[in-house]
Design a protein around this motif. Sequence first.
Motif, short mmCIF file in Angstrom:
data_model
loop_
_atom_site.label_atom_id
_atom_site.label_comp_id
_atom_site.label_asym_id
_atom_site.label_seq_id
_atom_site.Cartn_x
_atom_site.Cartn_y
_atom_site.Cartn_z
N GLN A 163 -53.68 46.11 20.54
CA GLN A 163 -53.34 44.69 20.62
C GLN A 163 -53.56 44.16 22.03
O GLN A 163 -54.10 43.06 22.22
CB GLN A 163 -51.89 44.48 20.18
N ASN A 164 -53.14 44.92 23.04
CA ASN A 164 -53.40 44.51 24.42
C ASN A 164 -54.89 44.32 24.68
O ASN A 164 -55.31 43.36 25.33
CB ASN A 164 -52.85 45.56 25.39
N LEU A 165 -55.66 45.24 24.16
CA LEU A 165 -57.11 45.18 24.37
C LEU A 165 -57.72 43.97 23.68
O LEU A 165 -58.56 43.26 24.24
CB LEU A 165 -57.73 46.48 23.85
N ALA A 166 -57.27 43.70 22.44
CA ALA A 166 -57.84 42.60 21.66
C ALA A 166 -57.50 41.24 22.27
O ALA A 166 -58.35 40.34 22.29
CB ALA A 166 -57.33 42.66 20.22
N TYR A 167 -56.27 41.07 22.75
CA TYR A 167 -55.83 39.73 23.17
C TYR A 167 -55.88 39.51 24.68
O TYR A 167 -55.81 38.36 25.13
CB TYR A 167 -54.40 39.48 22.67
N ALA A 168 -55.98 40.57 25.47
CA ALA A 168 -56.00 40.38 26.92
C ALA A 168 -57.07 41.20 27.62
O ALA A 168 -57.28 41.02 28.82
CB ALA A 168 -54.62 40.73 27.50
N GLY A 169 -57.73 42.09 26.92
CA GLY A 169 -58.76 42.91 27.55
C GLY A 169 -58.20 43.86 28.59
O GLY A 169 -58.83 44.12 29.62
N GLY A 193 -67.67 35.70 24.65
CA GLY A 193 -67.94 35.71 26.08
C GLY A 193 -69.30 36.28 26.39
O GLY A 193 -70.24 36.14 25.59
N GLU A 194 -69.39 36.94 27.52
CA GLU A 194 -70.69 37.44 28.00
C GLU A 194 -71.36 38.40 27.02
O GLU A 194 -72.57 38.42 26.88
CB GLU A 194 -70.49 38.14 29.35
N ALA A 195 -70.55 39.22 26.34
CA ALA A 195 -71.11 40.22 25.42
C ALA A 195 -71.34 39.67 24.03
O ALA A 195 -71.77 40.40 23.14
CB ALA A 195 -70.17 41.42 25.35
N GLY A 196 -71.07 38.38 23.82
CA GLY A 196 -71.20 37.78 22.51
C GLY A 196 -69.84 37.56 21.88
O GLY A 196 -68.82 37.51 22.56
N LYS A 197 -69.84 37.41 20.57
CA LYS A 197 -68.57 37.23 19.84
C LYS A 197 -68.07 38.60 19.40
O LYS A 197 -68.85 39.44 18.95
CB LYS A 197 -68.79 36.32 18.64
N VAL A 198 -66.75 38.81 19.52
CA VAL A 198 -66.17 40.09 19.14
C VAL A 198 -65.03 39.85 18.15
O VAL A 198 -64.12 39.06 18.42
CB VAL A 198 -65.64 40.87 20.36
N ILE A 199 -65.09 40.53 17.02
CA ILE A 199 -64.01 40.50 16.03
C ILE A 199 -63.22 41.80 16.19
O ILE A 199 -63.76 42.89 16.06
CB ILE A 199 -64.56 40.39 14.60
N HIS A 200 -61.94 41.66 16.49
CA HIS A 200 -61.07 42.82 16.68
C HIS A 200 -60.21 42.97 15.43
O HIS A 200 -59.55 42.03 15.00
CB HIS A 200 -60.16 42.62 17.89
N HIS A 254 -60.06 52.25 10.27
CA HIS A 254 -59.05 53.29 10.44
C HIS A 254 -57.94 52.74 11.34
O HIS A 254 -57.01 52.13 10.87
CB HIS A 254 -59.68 54.57 10.97
N GLY A 255 -58.01 52.95 12.64
CA GLY A 255 -56.99 52.41 13.53
C GLY A 255 -57.37 51.07 14.12
O GLY A 255 -56.60 50.10 14.07
N TYR A 256 -58.60 51.00 14.65
CA TYR A 256 -59.07 49.79 15.33
C TYR A 256 -60.59 49.73 15.21
O TYR A 256 -61.27 50.76 15.21
CB TYR A 256 -58.66 49.83 16.81
N GLU A 257 -61.09 48.52 15.10
CA GLU A 257 -62.53 48.32 15.13
C GLU A 257 -62.85 47.07 15.93
O GLU A 257 -62.09 46.09 15.93
CB GLU A 257 -63.08 48.18 13.71
N ALA A 258 -63.95 47.12 16.65
CA ALA A 258 -64.49 45.96 17.36
C ALA A 258 -65.90 45.71 16.83
O ALA A 258 -66.77 46.57 16.96
CB ALA A 258 -64.53 46.22 18.86
N ILE A 259 -66.09 44.55 16.22
CA ILE A 259 -67.41 44.17 15.70
C ILE A 259 -68.01 43.16 16.67
O ILE A 259 -67.45 42.08 16.88
CB ILE A 259 -67.30 43.56 14.30
#
Length: 659
Positions: free
Chosen positions: A298-304, A589-596, A651-656
Amino acid sequence: MSDTRWWKTFPWRMVQTNLREIDMADMDAKSYVEELKQYHATVVTLNAAGIIASYPTEVTQQKQSDYLTGDTLADILRECHKAGIRVIARCDFSKVHETLYEQHPEWAYRQSSGQPLIYNGYVQTCINGDYQQRYVYDILRELFSKYDFDGLFCNMSSTFVVDYELQVHEPCHCKNCRRLFQEQTGMEIPDSLNPKDPAFGRYMAFIGACSKKQKQRMYEVVKEINENNAINGFDYFRTECNQDVNHHAWVYDASVNARRIAGPLHDKVVDDASAVYMAFRYRHSSISRGILEIRQWQNLAYAGSTSLYLLGTLGKSADQSGIIASKKAFDFFAQHEDLFRGQQSAARVLLIEKPLMGRNDPEADGWVQVLTQLHIPFDEQKIGEVSAPLLKRYDAVILADVVSMSDTQCEMLDSFVEKGGTLIADGCSSVSDERHQARKHMGLQCLGMDKIIEKKKVRSAIFQFSDGEKEAWVSCKESGVDCIVPGDLVVTGTRRKGAKTYLRMIPDQPFGPPEICYSKEKTEIAGVYERDYGSGKSLYIPFRIAAFYYEFGYDNSYDFLKDIVCSLAGIKSIAPTLTPMCELAVTEGEAGKVIHLINLSGAFAHHTYCEPLPIRDIFIEIACGADKNMDALNGGHVIRTDKGIKLDCLHGYEAIRIY
């Protein structure tokens, strides 16, 4: 390592090691740093000064550790910097050893009885005493002149007094506090933190000003030595997810912390420390592995960012289970640093909340739960942080029982609706001004309610749909929901011209014995007000339905809220067929759109967290043109569909990533 404002672009993988004094007895700096490197940590916070000085000090107003026989702070800093790890000094000036108190009793916090607060040989200090007003700055000057730290975190720097039994104590009644409060307000310090006490508001303003002044002075002292030091509360913002014997984890704790602090632009560095240990009294035992893993995703998805908080060092922690579980997100972040650089929220919905400090807000938390379960990306902000330019990012705004609003804030939101926005407000939103004075009319002109008649306390009242009016309520109609429970408070008032209303209140009725549990009365008090205003529209629910859902989780409350959001307000879910046990966020952002995507299926029975079950065949209705590339970066596989994209398994987490 003297880059200006290093924290702005530095990948923030924090490990806070709360070192016990005995940890310095056999400290091996190289081993300590090697453990951090294995964890991919880029920032570490460690004990330096205050309650116990972890270094040879010449400032006699702090107790020097008796265990300085291992490698020194200088050794640790040197090894960390060689490994590219930044080091934050953890200081705690809230307490002094009894021996110092005996020499300087005037430094102490005093209860109204005149007694100090002593816990395990350490005495609570007062923010207005000489220790915190004078000698703290001597300690900081020595520490930051002597050692090449990269930043400062001051623990328990608040003026509230909470002990390790989680007891909240009365305001300080030392002579300094009493004198200053009397001079500034002409009043006596209240004996308790009771909002009904006439002095409460003045006292809260007083201690807030004291705290702000002290933090500013600390900032100036440390920045004067080296402007490249990152200071908590100014350059980065630390918060904490923790548990204790009377405080259980909520599955969305880290999401809320990260989202609120980072803001939609992700322009604040978030250090949302996830505490490994169970409670103050069980600091050597880990909480459930499942929630620790969820919090880091969650920290990674919402705050990086990621942040872990433990007692002792990584290698010597008595219970490794939570440390191992948290490492998955640290590893993923280290592998995909570029993915999180420059990301901002892509949400088009804003949840606006009350300015509560240090307390949870059940109404806001209920909305967090509903929006997350509906898979509607959203941002969170306190009402005081909302501006007209910020509102331009959003199609819809939700006001979560924001009782006190200034005329300017009301006009800002009215303008948002008039220009085409959608506003959902509930509870007592805008019934009082910024001075907490009750209004006769709703502060928000866009709402369907005009004159306020009363805030009505209820016990067994319900709202019922009238014949034929459920056509607009898709979920309620499908589920057969006819009655809605409002909770314990209903705002009644007059309807503005042109406003449409739904449901009518059946007033309090007998609820026992069952033979007489009925009512023949039905009032004209409406349960929902819908109004077109300019190019936009508003929906007003005159009770705290989200708080009721947060507390009990009933299906009919959820169906009602789902219809408010999706059917009446027209806000679309981007994954309508996805289980509510999956959390979804979208950044760009810079890397494009990310779905967490974060799998919460292992969370059940209030505070039990197990290994999540795989979630398969996930459809996400989000635009992905034929010219775009897609990657699932954590083991999944994605394909393009007519409506959006499909993920084979979570499974636990995915970043598309879409780029």
